[in-house]
Design a protein around this motif. Structure first.
Motif, PDB file in Angstrom:
ATOM      1  N   UNK A 283       0.854  -1.185   0.000  1.00  0.00           N
ATOM      2  CA  UNK A 283       0.000   0.000   0.000  1.00  0.00           C
ATOM      3  C   UNK A 283       0.891   1.236   0.000  1.00  0.00           C
ATOM      4  N   UNK A 284       0.483   2.228  -0.728  1.00  0.00           N
ATOM      5  CA  UNK A 284       1.295   3.447  -0.826  1.00  0.00           C
ATOM      6  C   UNK A 284       0.725   4.527   0.053  1.00  0.00           C
ATOM      7  N   UNK A 285       1.555   5.497   0.265  1.00  0.00           N
ATOM      8  CA  UNK A 285       1.112   6.641   1.039  1.00  0.00           C
ATOM      9  C   UNK A 285       0.032   7.391   0.249  1.00  0.00           C
ATOM     10  N   UNK A 287      -2.260   5.681  -1.766  1.00  0.00           N
ATOM     11  CA  UNK A 287      -3.355   4.786  -2.137  1.00  0.00           C
ATOM     12  C   UNK A 287      -4.669   5.363  -1.594  1.00  0.00           C
ATOM     13  N   UNK A 288      -5.688   5.290  -2.390  1.00  0.00           N
ATOM     14  CA  UNK A 288      -6.993   5.760  -1.912  1.00  0.00           C
ATOM     15  C   UNK A 288      -7.550   4.772  -0.884  1.00  0.00           C
ATOM     16  N   UNK A 289      -8.336   5.253   0.077  1.00  0.00           N
ATOM     17  CA  UNK A 289      -8.915   4.338   1.070  1.00  0.00           C
ATOM     18  C   UNK A 289      -9.838   3.311   0.416  1.00  0.00           C
ATOM     19  N   UNK A 290      -9.867   2.137   0.990  1.00  0.00           N
ATOM     20  CA  UNK A 290     -10.792   1.061   0.616  1.00  0.00           C
ATOM     21  C   UNK A 290     -10.601   0.556  -0.813  1.00  0.00           C
ATOM     22  N   UNK A 291      -9.406   0.752  -1.363  1.00  0.00           N
ATOM     23  CA  UNK A 291      -9.126   0.198  -2.676  1.00  0.00           C
ATOM     24  C   UNK A 291      -8.467  -1.159  -2.462  1.00  0.00           C
TER      25      UNK A 291
ATOM     26  N   UNK B 244       1.009   3.656   5.662  1.00  0.00           N
ATOM     27  CA  UNK B 244       0.485   3.325   4.344  1.00  0.00           C
ATOM     28  C   UNK B 244      -0.653   2.317   4.465  1.00  0.00           C
ATOM     29  N   UNK B 245      -0.488   1.356   5.376  1.00  0.00           N
ATOM     30  CA  UNK B 245      -1.543   0.371   5.603  1.00  0.00           C
ATOM     31  C   UNK B 245      -2.814   1.048   6.078  1.00  0.00           C
ATOM     32  N   UNK B 247      -3.780   4.018   5.769  1.00  0.00           N
ATOM     33  CA  UNK B 247      -4.424   4.843   4.753  1.00  0.00           C
ATOM     34  C   UNK B 247      -5.326   3.981   3.871  1.00  0.00           C
ATOM     35  N   UNK B 248      -4.839   2.792   3.531  1.00  0.00           N
ATOM     36  CA  UNK B 248      -5.608   1.975   2.601  1.00  0.00           C
ATOM     37  C   UNK B 248      -6.933   1.497   3.193  1.00  0.00           C
ATOM     38  N   UNK B 249      -6.952   1.224   4.504  1.00  0.00           N
ATOM     39  CA  UNK B 249      -8.171   0.633   5.061  1.00  0.00           C
ATOM     40  C   UNK B 249      -9.100   1.627   5.747  1.00  0.00           C
ATOM     41  N   UNK B 250      -8.603   2.832   6.068  1.00  0.00           N
ATOM     42  CA  UNK B 250      -9.359   3.679   6.995  1.00  0.00           C
ATOM     43  C   UNK B 250     -10.168   4.781   6.323  1.00  0.00           C
TER      44      UNK B 250
END
Lengths: 351, 382, 295
Positions: A283-285, A287-291, B244-245, B247-250
Motif C-alpha cells: 500500500x502506498x502513502x 493509495x486511496x482508502x478502501x481500494x 500506508x496500511x 491509509x488503505x483501510x481507513x
C-alpha cells in the motif's frame, strides 16, 4: 555502475550474457558466484539457494529483496559462514578475490567482523542482556585487535559517538534493557563496525523498528557508508525501503534471482511479473482508502523439489506454456538490466 | 434459540446475503463506539512489591467511531495504541473514563452484561500464532465463541464453522482439522479472522493484524478485511504502525504519541495536509518506493528517542522532539481542538496555521514546512 | 480495482525455510536419552507389579530361619536372603511397589492440588495471587526433609501418612511450576481471545491453560517422582515412614545398615535399585523436557 553478474544455469548463455570468468568484476570487494545452498533435513533435501551470483562494490548499497523463504537470509548467512552443519554450500564466495567457501572455522572467525560484519533483525537477541553494552563493543574490538583496556574503551566511545548515541560515556555502562530498540540497534551496528569491516550485511536490520527509527537508522547506515566506504548489502522484504535507500536491487524468488537492476531503472520499469506483484502489494502513502490491492494468489513453491519451468509460473498472471516447460535463465537484456522471464512486462512500471 | 435459527438470511448463506447488501454505510452514521477520557495506567512494582512508578500507557484519549466506519490508529511502539484497544475490550478495564459501545458504558459492567456486550465486539491480534491455542484444531478454535454463547445446535455450529472458514478463504475440509502450527502465518490470521466473525460482531478491533506477514500475504489479508467490511458492513478499529496500511483501510485516522492523541481526522486531509508536527514526521519517515522522486530530506527525520512513559514530558508530550516546540509547549498541555472540517489536533502551533510560533523562528521550521509541500506532491501522483 | 475471488482464496506462503532447515542435532542421542531410562522403568514396573501375579515369588514378610544370610545367586533366592531369612529379591519387588505407589500418589496429589492452586493464583492475579503465593512460600521456606519429618511424625507411620507428608512438599513445588507456566500464558493473545469469545473462566483453565502447561507439569512430575522416591526411602530409613515388617527399600537399607560391615549387599542391593530408579526418572524428565522444548 555495478557489475552484477549471474549465470542462468539452464542456458549456456547466448546473446547478451557475459561469459563466466573468475574475478571479472573490477573493484568488487565481495563476489558471489553460482552460490548454492541445500539443507538436508529429515523430511528431505531443501534447495534453499539455487545458483545466485552478485557482487558488492565498496561504497555502494545492494539490496536483496524477497519474501521469507526466498533464500535471501540463507545467502547472507552463507557469506558470513554462519550456516548450520546440515547445510551444503557450493559455488564461490570471494572476498577480495579470495575464496571463502570451505574455509576452516578459525579462518572464518577472523574474516567475520574484520572483513564482513552483519547486523541482525532483532537487536534484543543480538546483544547479551547480562553485559553492559560498552563491554560488548570492547569485546568485539579486542577479539580482533589486541589492545589494552583503556584503548579499547576509548575506541568504544568513539564508536558510540560514530553511531550517534548521545552521552556515550554514560551509555557505556548501561545494560541493553535500559536502551530503546533504536539505541540497541545502534549498539549492534557499533559492534558490527568495531573492526572496520569492508562489507556490512544488514539482514532486515530495521524491520523490527518503527518508521521514524527506521529512517534514523537507515540514514545512519548510509552516512557511515559514506564516511568509511563500506559496501552495504541490505537484505529486506521491503521494496520501498530498497527503492529509497539502495543503488542496486536484486529480487529473489524461491532461491533464485529473478530480476536485477539499478534501483532507478527497476522502479522506472519492472520486467519480471514477480517484482511487479511485490510492488503492487505494497500500500502506498497515496493509495486511496478502501481500494483493493492487486494481489497474486498461491504461495511460493516447495523447495524440496526441483522442477522444470519458471518457479513463479504457477502464480504468474502472464504465464504461458513455455514458462511451465523451461525455466528462463537470468540474462542481461539491457545495459545493467537483468531478468529471468520469457515474457517480460513491456514498459511495466511502478503503478 | 441462537442467531443461526432466528436469522436464516445470514446463517445459511453468509456470502450471498452479504453480496446483496454490499452498500457502504454512511461515514456519518450512528455512533457505535464512543471513548471518553480513557486513562490506562500500570503500577510498576520493584522487588518486594514497593511501588516503583506509574506507567501512563493511555492518558485521556477520546474519540468516536461511527457505524460502518474504519478508524485507523497510528503510532509507534510505546504510543499506547495496543493498550488502548485492550482497554476498549476491558482486558484489562481502563482506570478512568468511559467506553460507550452501542450506547452502553462497558467500564464497570458486571461480568454477564459485559459478556453480552462483547458479542458485538471482537478482536484480531498481531501475532497469528500466539493468538490461536496451539493445542486446538482450527475448527474448534473457530467454534469456540459459538459454543461459549451456546449458539444453535452442535450441527448448526459445525455448519457455521464451515461457512466461516469458507468466507475467509480456507478450505474447511482441508484446514479444519489442522493445528495452528501446520498452517502458515497468513492462514493462521485467516483463522483468527474467522473466529472474530463467528458471532457476527458489529466492531472488530484489529491490533496490527498484518504486521507480521510477508508483503504478498499482507496484501491478501488486507483485501480480505476490505472484502468483509463491505460484505458484512463491519466497523473496524484498525491499529497499525504503518501509515500506508492505515491509509488503505481507513476512513479516518487518529495519530497517537506517548499515550495521547495528536491528531484525528479524515484520511485524505491528514495525509495531504498534516496539522501536527508528529504526523508530518511520521509521513516523511515512510520510504518512498519511487526513487525517481526526490529523496527525502534527512533533516526532516525527527531526532531523538521516545521519552519514558513513566515520566512523560510536561506540557505537550512531543515537545522534546518537536522542531516547532516553544515555551508554551513546556507549560501548557495542548487540548484536542477542532481545526478544519472534521479534524481535531492537539498542538499549540499546528502546521496549517502558517505562522510559525512567535517565540522562535529557526531554520528547522522552514525544513518542516518544506516537508509539508512534499506530501501534496505525492498526493497529486495518484 | 477489482480482484478475482481466487486471489482472495489464495493461501499464504509456505513455512519459513530456516525453521524447516534447522538441524536435528544428535537426534538419535536424544531418542536414547528417553528410550533407555524408559525401558528400564518399564522393566522395573513390570517386575514389581505384574511378575508377582504370574510367577511365584516368596512372601517378603515370611522368613525362613534355616535359610538366613544366603549369598547372591543362591537357588530359589537370586539375590540371597537377609539376616532373618527374608528373600531379598521378593523384598526388592514389593519394596519397589511401595516406592512407585508413593511416588505416583504424591505426584498426582501435587499435580491436581498444586497445579490447580498455582493456575488459579496466576490467572486471577492481584491480591489473590499474592496471598496464595505467600502461603506457599511458608511451606517452601522450610527445609523439605525437616518439614516432611515433622508431618510424618505427627501423623504416625503408615503408607498413606507418608504420602500426605510428602505431598506437603510436592504441592507447593507443583504450584510454583504451574503458576510460572500460567503466568506466561495468561496474557497470550489466545487466552485473551478466549475471554473475548465469552468462554467461562473454568473452561479457559481446563481447555486452554491445562493442555498448554501439561508438558511442563509432566516433565516436572517425573523429576519430582525421582526426588519423592529418595525422600520416601529416607523417611523409612529414619523410622518415620512405613513401619518395619512391610518391605520397602528404605526399610531394607535401615535394617541392613546394622550389618553393613558383614553383609554389605543388604545395603548395596536396595540402594542400587533406589539409585537406578531415581536416575531413570530424572533422565526421562530431562529427556522429555528437551524434546518438548519446555523451559
Amino acid at each position: 555502475m555495478p557489475r552484477l553478474r549471474e549465470r542462468g544455469r539452464a542456458a549456456p548463455a547466448p546473446g547478451g550474457s557475459e561469459p563466466s570468468a573468475v574475478g571479472m568484476t573490477p573493484g568488487a570487494v565481495l563476489e558471489v558466484e553460482d552460490l548454492r545452498v541445500t539443507f538436508r533435513t529429515r523430511l528431505g533435501t531443501v534447495y534453499a539457494v539455487q545458483g545466485i551470483s552478485f557482487a558488492v562494490e565498496p561504497g555502494r548499497t545492494l539490496a536483496v529483496i524477497g519474501e521469507s523463504g526466498s533464500g535471501k537470509t540463507v545467502s547472507a548467512r552463507a557469506i558470513m559462514g554462519l550456516l548450520p552443519r546440515s547445510a551444503d554450500v557450493s559455488g564461490s564466495i570471494r572476498f577480495k578475490g579470495e575464496q571463502v567457501v570451505g574455509r576452516s572455522n578459525n579462518e572464518m572467525r577472523d574474516y567475520r567482523g574484520r572483513n564482513v560484519a552483519m547486523v541482525f533483525q532483532n537487536p534484543e537477541r543480538s546483544l547479551n542482556p547480562t553485559m553492559r553494552v560498552g563491554y560488548q563493543i570492547a569485546e568485539a574490538i579486542t577479539t580482533h585487535e589486541p589492545m589494552d583496556r583503556r584503548q579499547a574503551r576509548e575506541r568504544t566511545i568513539e564508536l558510540l559517538k560514530m553511531v550517534r548515541i548521545p552521552a556515550p560515556e554514560q551509555r557505556f555502562h548501561e545494560y541493553p534493557h535500559q536502551l530503546s530498540g533504536g539505541m540497541r540497534q545502534r549498539v549492534v551496528i557499533a559492534i558490527a563496525l568495531a573492526c572496520g569491516p569492508e562489507v556490512l550485511i544488514a539482514d532486515e536490520a530495521t524491520t523490527a523498528l518503527d518508521v521514524t527509527t527506521q529512517a534514523q537508522i537507515m540514514d545512519l547506515l548510509l552516512d557511515l557508508q559514506r564516511e568509511t566506504g563500506t559496501a552495504l548489502l541490505m537484505i529486506s522484504h521491503d521494496m520501498s525501503l530498497a527503492a529509497a535507500y539502495s543503488e542496486d536491487v536484486v529480487v529473489m524468488y524461491a532461491g533464485k534471482i529473478v530480476e536485477r537492476a539499478s534501483a532507478r531503472d527497476l522502479f522506472a520499469g519492472v520486467r519480471m511479473p514477480y517484482t511487479q506483484a511485490l510492488l503492487d502489494a505494497i500500500p502506498r502513502i497515496d493509495t486511496e482508502p478502501h481500494v483493493l490491492l492487486p494481489v497474486v494468489g498461491g504461495r511460493p513453491p516447495d523447495q524440496s523439489v526441483l522442477r522444470d519451468g519458471c518457479p513463479f509460473a504457477p502464480r504468474c498472471p502472464d504465464v504461458q506454456q513455455d514458462c511451465r516447460d523451461h525455466a528462463p535463465p537470468l540474462r542481461q537484456h539491457e545495459p545493467d538490466r537483468w531478468w529471468a522471464c520469457w515474457h517480460p512486462i513491456q514498459g511495466g512500471a511502478a503503478r | 434459540m441462537g442467531v443461526l435459527a432466528s436469522d436464516p438470511g445470514r446463517g445459511g448463506t453468509v456470502t450471498a446475503a452479504a453480496n446483496g447488501a454490499a452498500a457502504e454505510a454512511p461515514p456519518d452514521g450512528d455512533v457505535l463506539l464512543d471513548v471518553r477520557h480513557l486513562v490506562q495506567e500500570f503500577v510498576l512494582r520493584d522487588y518486594g512489591g514497593a511501588k516503583g512508578g506509574v506507567l501512563q500507557a493511555v492518558s485521556d484519549v477520546s474519540f468516536e467511531l461511527h457505524v460502518g466506519e474504519t478508524l485507523g490508529i497510528v503510532g509507534e511502539t510505546g504510543s499506547g495504541k495496543s493498550t488502548l484497544a485492550r482497554s476498549v475490550i476491558q482486558a484489562p478495564p481502563p482506570k478512568h473514563g468511559q467506553v460507550i459501545f452501542q450506547g452502553r458504558d462497558l467500564v464497570g459492567l458486571p461480568r454477564t452484561a459485559l459478556k453480552a456486550a462483547r458479542r458485538n465486539l471482537q478482536m484480531v491480534f498481531q501475532d497469528p500464532f500466539t493468538s490461536l491455542d496451539p493445542t486446538w484444531p482450527v475448527s474448534r478454535i473457530v467454534e469456540e465463541p459459538l459454543t461459549a454463547y451456546a449458539v444453535g445446535t452442535r450441527q448448526e455450529r459445525r455448519q457455521r464453522v464451515r461457512e466461516l472458514l469458507d468466507l475467509v478463504g480456507l478450505d474447511p475440509a482441508r484446514h479444519g482439522a489442522r493445528h495452528p502450527r501446520e498452517l502458515s502465518g497468513g492462514q493462521c490470521q485467516r483463522v483468527a479472522v474467522a473466529r472474530a466473525l463467528a458471532l457476527e460482531p458489529k466492531l472488530i478491533l484489529c491490533d496490527e493484524p498484518v504486521s507480521s506477514l510477508d508483503v504478498l500475504v499482507q496484501a491478501q489479508v488486507l483485501n480480505l478485511f476490505e472484502k468483509l467490511r463491505s460484505e458484512l458492513s463491519l466497523s473496524y478499529l484498525f491499529i497499525a504502525h504503518d501509515l500506508t496500511l492505515v491509509r488503505q483501510v481507513s476512513d479516518r485516522v487518529a495519530v497517537m504519541y506517548l499515550g495521547k492523541l495528536c491528531e484525528i481526522g479524515p484520511v485524505r486531509a491528514i495525509y495531504s495536509e498534516p496539522l501536527h508536527p508528529y504526523t508530518l514526521a511520521l509521513l516523511t519517515s515512510v520510504p518512498d518506493p519511487d526513487p525517481a522522486r526526490a529523496k527525502r530530506d534527512p533533516a526532516s527525520v525527527i531526532k531523538g528517542e521516545l521519552p519514558s512513559p513513566l515520566d512523560p514530558p510536561s506540557g505537550c508530550r512531543f515537545r522534546t522532539r518537536c522542531p516547532r516546540a516553544a515555551d508554551r509547549c513546556v507549560v501548557e498541555v495542548p487540548e484536542l481542538r477542532a481545526l478544519g472540517a472534521g479534524r481535531l489536533v492537539a498542538c499549540h502551533y499546528p502546521l496549517a496555521d502558517g505562522s510559525p510560533p512567535a517565540e522562535r523562528g529557526e531554520p528547522h521550521i522552514a525544513a518542516s514546512s518544506a516537508g509539508t509541500s512534499q506530501v501534496p506532491a505525492a498526493e497529486a501522483d495518484i | 480495482m477489482s480482484v478475482p475471488a481466487a486471489d482472495l482464496l489464495a493461501s499464504a506462503p509456505a513455512q519459513d525455510l530456516r525453521a524447516g532447515a534447522a538441524p536435528r542435532a544428535r537426534g538419535w542421542l536424544r531418542n536414547l536419552e528417553i528410550a533407555v531410562p524408559g525401558t528400564v522403568l518399564v522393566v522395573l514396573l513390570f517386575f514389581c507389579f505384574i511378575w508377582p501375579l504370574v510367577y511365584h515369588v516368596p512372601d517378603p514378610t515370611v522368613g525362613n530361619l534355616f535359610q538366613v544370610n544366603l549369598p547372591l545367586w543362591s537357588p530359589g533366592h537370586i539375590l540371597g536372603t537377609d539376616t532373618v531369612g527374608y528373600d531379598i529379591m521378593s523384598r526388592i519387588l514389593y519394596g519397589g511397589r511401595v516406592s512407585f505407589e508413593v511416588a505416583a500418589a504424591v505426584q498426582l496429589i501435587g499435580l491436581v492440588f498444586g497445579g490447580l492452586f498455582g493456575m488459579v493464583a496466576a490467572y486471577r492475579g492481584g491480591w489473590t495471587e499474592a496471598v496464595m503465593m505467600r502461603i506457599l512460600d511458608v511451606f517452601i521456606a522450610f527445609p523439605s526433609l525437616v518439614l516432611v519429618l515433622a508431618i510424618a511424625d505427627s501423623l504416625g507411620p503408615s503408607e498413606t501418612h507418608v504420602i500426605w507428608a510428602l505431598s506437603a512438599f510436592s504441592i507447593p513445588a507443583f504450584a510454583r511450576v504451574s503458576r510460572a507456566a500460567t503466568l506466561r500464558l495468561r496474557d497470550q493473545p489466545f487466552v485473551v481471545a478466549a475471554r473475548l469469545a465469552g468462554t467461562k473462566t473454568w473452561r479457559i483453565m481446563l481447555r486452554h491453560l491445562t493442555p498448554n502447561i501439561a508438558p511442563q507439569m509432566l516433565t516436572f512430575s517425573l523429576l519430582g517422582a525421582s526426588l519423592t522416591i529418595i525422600l520416601e526411602g529416607a523417611l523409612d530409613f529414619l523410622g518415620y515412614g512405613i513401619p518395619a515388617p512391610t518391605a520397602t527399600w528404605g526399610n531394607m537399607i535401615a535394617t541392613g545398615e546394622s550389618f553393613i560391615s558383614v553383609y554389605p549387599r543388604l545395603v548395596i542391593v536396595p540402594s542400587i535399585f533406589l539409585l537406578v530408579t531415581s536416575i531413570c526418572l530424572n533422565m526421562m524428565g530431562d529427556g522429555l523436557r528437551a524434546r518438548w522444548g519446555v523451559r
